[in-house]
Design a protein around this motif. Sequence first.
Motif, PDB file in Angstrom:
ATOM      1  N   LEU A   1       0.829  -1.204   0.000  1.00 49.22           N
ATOM      2  CA  LEU A   1       0.000   0.000   0.000  1.00 49.22           C
ATOM      3  C   LEU A   1       0.865   1.257   0.000  1.00 49.22           C
ATOM      4  O   LEU A   1       0.609   2.195  -0.769  1.00 49.22           O
ATOM      5  CB  LEU A   1      -0.927  -0.025   1.219  1.00 49.22           C
ATOM      6  CG  LEU A   1      -1.984   1.083   1.316  1.00 49.22           C
ATOM      7  CD1 LEU A   1      -3.238   0.567   2.009  1.00 49.22           C
ATOM      8  CD2 LEU A   1      -1.466   2.304   2.081  1.00 49.22           C
ATOM      9  N   PHE A   2       1.892   1.289   0.844  1.00 53.61           N
ATOM     10  CA  PHE A   2       2.772   2.457   0.899  1.00 53.61           C
ATOM     11  C   PHE A   2       3.471   2.673  -0.446  1.00 53.61           C
ATOM     12  O   PHE A   2       3.635   3.804  -0.903  1.00 53.61           O
ATOM     13  CB  PHE A   2       3.832   2.290   1.985  1.00 53.61           C
ATOM     14  CG  PHE A   2       3.279   2.125   3.375  1.00 53.61           C
ATOM     15  CD1 PHE A   2       2.061   2.682   3.734  1.00 53.61           C
ATOM     16  CD2 PHE A   2       3.979   1.401   4.333  1.00 53.61           C
ATOM     17  CE1 PHE A   2       1.551   2.532   5.015  1.00 53.61           C
ATOM     18  CE2 PHE A   2       3.488   1.247   5.612  1.00 53.61           C
ATOM     19  CZ  PHE A   2       2.270   1.801   5.951  1.00 53.61           C
ATOM     20  N   TRP A   3       3.875   1.594  -1.071  1.00 55.86           N
ATOM     21  CA  TRP A   3       4.678   1.666  -2.296  1.00 55.86           C
ATOM     22  C   TRP A   3       3.851   2.172  -3.479  1.00 55.86           C
ATOM     23  O   TRP A   3       4.320   2.992  -4.272  1.00 55.86           O
ATOM     24  CB  TRP A   3       5.252   0.281  -2.600  1.00 55.86           C
ATOM     25  CG  TRP A   3       6.236   0.278  -3.730  1.00 55.86           C
ATOM     26  CD1 TRP A   3       5.986   0.080  -5.052  1.00 55.86           C
ATOM     27  CD2 TRP A   3       7.645   0.512  -3.645  1.00 55.86           C
ATOM     28  NE1 TRP A   3       7.135   0.153  -5.799  1.00 55.86           N
ATOM     29  CE2 TRP A   3       8.172   0.429  -4.944  1.00 55.86           C
ATOM     30  CE3 TRP A   3       8.513   0.770  -2.577  1.00 55.86           C
ATOM     31  CZ2 TRP A   3       9.526   0.583  -5.222  1.00 55.86           C
ATOM     32  CZ3 TRP A   3       9.867   0.934  -2.857  1.00 55.86           C
ATOM     33  CH2 TRP A   3      10.355   0.838  -4.149  1.00 55.86           C
ATOM     34  N   TYR A   4       2.612   1.687  -3.592  1.00 58.34           N
ATOM     35  CA  TYR A   4       1.806   1.999  -4.772  1.00 58.34           C
ATOM     36  C   TYR A   4       0.707   3.025  -4.507  1.00 58.34           C
ATOM     37  O   TYR A   4      -0.072   3.327  -5.414  1.00 58.34           O
ATOM     38  CB  TYR A   4       1.175   0.708  -5.323  1.00 58.34           C
ATOM     39  CG  TYR A   4       2.171  -0.172  -6.023  1.00 58.34           C
ATOM     40  CD1 TYR A   4       2.636   0.138  -7.303  1.00 58.34           C
ATOM     41  CD2 TYR A   4       2.657  -1.324  -5.412  1.00 58.34           C
ATOM     42  CE1 TYR A   4       3.557  -0.668  -7.947  1.00 58.34           C
ATOM     43  CE2 TYR A   4       3.587  -2.134  -6.051  1.00 58.34           C
ATOM     44  CZ  TYR A   4       4.029  -1.804  -7.315  1.00 58.34           C
ATOM     45  OH  TYR A   4       4.943  -2.604  -7.956  1.00 58.34           O
ATOM     46  N   TRP A   5       0.630   3.556  -3.292  1.00 61.73           N
ATOM     47  CA  TRP A   5      -0.409   4.542  -2.979  1.00 61.73           C
ATOM     48  C   TRP A   5      -0.361   5.713  -3.953  1.00 61.73           C
ATOM     49  O   TRP A   5       0.718   6.232  -4.266  1.00 61.73           O
ATOM     50  CB  TRP A   5      -0.238   5.042  -1.557  1.00 61.73           C
ATOM     51  CG  TRP A   5      -1.268   6.062  -1.162  1.00 61.73           C
ATOM     52  CD1 TRP A   5      -1.124   7.417  -1.125  1.00 61.73           C
ATOM     53  CD2 TRP A   5      -2.620   5.795  -0.767  1.00 61.73           C
ATOM     54  NE1 TRP A   5      -2.290   8.018  -0.718  1.00 61.73           N
ATOM     55  CE2 TRP A   5      -3.229   7.043  -0.491  1.00 61.73           C
ATOM     56  CE3 TRP A   5      -3.376   4.623  -0.610  1.00 61.73           C
ATOM     57  CZ2 TRP A   5      -4.551   7.151  -0.072  1.00 61.73           C
ATOM     58  CZ3 TRP A   5      -4.694   4.731  -0.194  1.00 61.73           C
ATOM     59  CH2 TRP A   5      -5.265   5.978   0.076  1.00 61.73           C
ATOM     60  N   GLN A   6      -1.536   6.121  -4.411  1.00 60.16           N
ATOM     61  CA  GLN A   6      -1.633   7.205  -5.384  1.00 60.16           C
ATOM     62  C   GLN A   6      -2.269   8.440  -4.749  1.00 60.16           C
ATOM     63  O   GLN A   6      -3.484   8.451  -4.494  1.00 60.16           O
ATOM     64  CB  GLN A   6      -2.486   6.754  -6.574  1.00 60.16           C
ATOM     65  CG  GLN A   6      -1.979   5.524  -7.295  1.00 60.16           C
ATOM     66  CD  GLN A   6      -0.621   5.747  -7.927  1.00 60.16           C
ATOM     67  OE1 GLN A   6      -0.358   6.810  -8.500  1.00 60.16           O
ATOM     68  NE2 GLN A   6       0.257   4.752  -7.819  1.00 60.16           N
TER      69      GLN A   6
END
Length: 261
Positions: A99-104
Amino acid sequence: MKKAAFLLYGLISYVIFFATFCYAIGFVSALLVPKHIDSLPQEPLGYAFLVNALLLSIFAVQHSVMARPAFKRWWTKFVPQPIERSTYVLLASLCLILLFWYWQPMGGVIWEAKSASLSLLLQILCLLGFGVVLISTFLINHFDLFGLRQVWFYASGIEYQDLPFRTPFFYKYVRHPLYLGFMIAFWATPLMTAAHLFFAVMTTVYMLTAIRFEENDLVKHFGVKYLEYKKSAPMLIPFTKASQAKEKNEASMITDGEITP
């Protein structure tokens, strides 16, 4: 070697969790991390919305399904019992990292604290929310909650025993201080962007839903003790009363033999 391997696995899972939890504080509060919930948007709004919804759904499904007793009974046919909790914690941490990596980020300001003192107050309140979460884990046994107690007992040749029912400190005032702490942390922000609002709404809905499943499991596990506890402590808001109708329904479940006292 097996005992040492399980202990090492539990320790690694815990370290990954704790690092993830620390990053989560920065991610939500927009402090000291390279990418946070309110970073500048990079993608179209529709794409960002779908990606964020998918990321939150992945975490919610993993976190809820794997916590259910029926799943645990099936899961432990493949995963050894001593590392079941550590595996759950590790997978939950990996879902958060995803979630942290791909959060937009989605831009758009819903509200912004103009006063420096109000901004500081909201920032402190957010951090206090995370503090309530962390303290609550230690109140109920932090090391059991995150799998270390299980692997330590196994490595020491001690038979694992479930924790007794207790209501220390925060738990005397609300039944779910962990969830309350997260809600405070997610909603107390000096800058509420569209992405932050979406995150806060979705996680709040998830937590309110998760509480229902969790309390059903707790009533079945602790029986009358937990029902009596529900009469004395509100679910989330201190100094409010529990639903009398719901208590009567649960009491009838005991009478019908669905709950063991």
